[in-house]
Motif scaffolding. Structure first.
Motif, PDB file in Angstrom:
ATOM      1  N   LEU A   1      30.150  38.517 -40.145  1.00  0.00           N
ATOM      2  CA  LEU A   1      31.175  37.508 -40.391  1.00  0.00           C
ATOM      3  C   LEU A   1      30.626  36.347 -41.201  1.00  0.00           C
ATOM      4  O   LEU A   1      31.231  35.890 -42.175  1.00  0.00           O
ATOM      5  CB  LEU A   1      31.727  36.975 -39.065  1.00  0.00           C
TER       6      LEU A   1
ATOM      7  N   PHE B   1      32.787  33.430 -42.822  1.00  0.00           N
ATOM      8  CA  PHE B   1      33.776  33.023 -41.828  1.00  0.00           C
ATOM      9  C   PHE B   1      33.636  31.544 -41.467  1.00  0.00           C
ATOM     10  O   PHE B   1      34.587  30.926 -41.004  1.00  0.00           O
ATOM     11  CB  PHE B   1      33.615  33.893 -40.573  1.00  0.00           C
TER      12      PHE B   1
ATOM     13  N   ALA C   1      35.861  38.027 -35.055  1.00  0.00           N
ATOM     14  CA  ALA C   1      36.609  36.879 -35.571  1.00  0.00           C
ATOM     15  C   ALA C   1      37.652  36.397 -34.566  1.00  0.00           C
ATOM     16  O   ALA C   1      37.886  35.192 -34.417  1.00  0.00           O
ATOM     17  CB  ALA C   1      37.280  37.251 -36.894  1.00  0.00           C
TER      18      ALA C   1
END
Length: 278
Positions: free
Chosen positions: A62, A68, A248
């Motif tokens: 991520l 992210f 996530a």
């Protein structure tokens, strides 16, 4: 006989509540467990409800490849600014609706309630054209302004109930002591309304944090995307990246869970205070 019936009733109640708890918590548990599995173990059969070896590969992916952290920062900025600004504006408008009588008061309240019945995606087309003309597409400021406009009606109606629950005598006493109406609002009423203000801000923050349709429509570049848009990006026409999506999702749920956990007392107190007019 009554005791036996009471015991049986309690047993049924506990079984029902226990089953409902498992039904509610299991999806969260499964998302968390899936995020901690190696990508090759996610589709392993038979299913492993507790992985033999935990892996942080999904989380590393991520922040290593999907960036992210940028999405989390964007969501945090947009939700905090929009939630706080909408709460402040709604507080003033709710005060006016609670303390003053004027001709269009009922129409304003009805309009605020009607807006809650209209799905936001109905206005996506005209809204996109408007934001394009203003040069605010793919701009965090544009998304913040839209979120503020979306949050104000519900927040105004909510805070109006809190103001109506505060006796007028409290404000009048402060004004007799020499305070202006504006000073009485900020120095006397708002401290009393703190639970309601906290509850309103949390609802605004969570609504902005979880909103998808407006974010997907108005945000195009990776530098400005928010968390819901990023989650939607893990779904393609031919594949779903379940590992990255689960990781996530865990990082997306945690802030709101912590916020509700730390502010639960204010939320309950605020909702119960505003629910009944004194």
């Amino acid at each position: 006989m009554i005791g036996k019936e009471s015991t049986a009733g309690r047993a049924v109640k506990f079984v029902f509540l226990g089953g409902w708890l498992v039904f509610t918590v299991f999806p969260l548990y499964w998302i968390a467990v899936t995020s901690l599995k190696a990508p090759g173990d996610i589709f392993h059969f038979p299913l492993a409800y507790w992985p033999e070896q935990f892996s942080l590969e999904n989380y590393r992916g991520l922040f290593g490849t999907a960036d992210f952290g940028t999405y989390l920062t964007n969501s945090l900025i947009v939700s905090l600014v929009a939630g706080a600004t909408a709460t402040a504006i709604s507080m003033l408008s709710a005060y006016v609706l609670a303390r003053f009588e004027f001709r269009s008061k009922s129409a304003l309240l009805m309009a605020a309630l009607v807006t809650q019945m209209i799905p936001s995606f109905i206005a996506l087309g005209p809204l996109y054209l408007l934001m394009t003309d203003l040069g605010l597409v793919d701009n965090r400021l544009g998304l913040i302004l839209v979120y503020i406009a979306v949050c104000i009606p519900f927040c105004t109606v909510m805070l109006r109930g809190f103001f109506e629950n505060i006796p007028d005598a409290l404000e009048e006493a402060a004004m007799i002591d020499g305070l202006s109406r504006f000073s009485a609002l900020f120095r006397v009423l708002l401290p009393v309304m703190r639970p309601g203000i906290v509850a309103a801000f949390i609802f605004n923050f969570v609504n902005c944090w979880n909103e998808l349709f407006l974010s997907v429509t108005l945000m195009n570049s990776d530098a400005n995307k928010t968390v819901p848009t990023a989650l939607n990006g893990f779904i393609s026409s031919f594949n779903i990246d379940w590992g990255s999506m689960s990781a996530a999702a865990v990082l997306t749920i945690l802030p709101t869970m912590l916020l509700f956990a730390f502010a639960s007392r204010h939320i309950v107190q605020g909702l119960t205070s505003g629910a009944v007019k004194g």
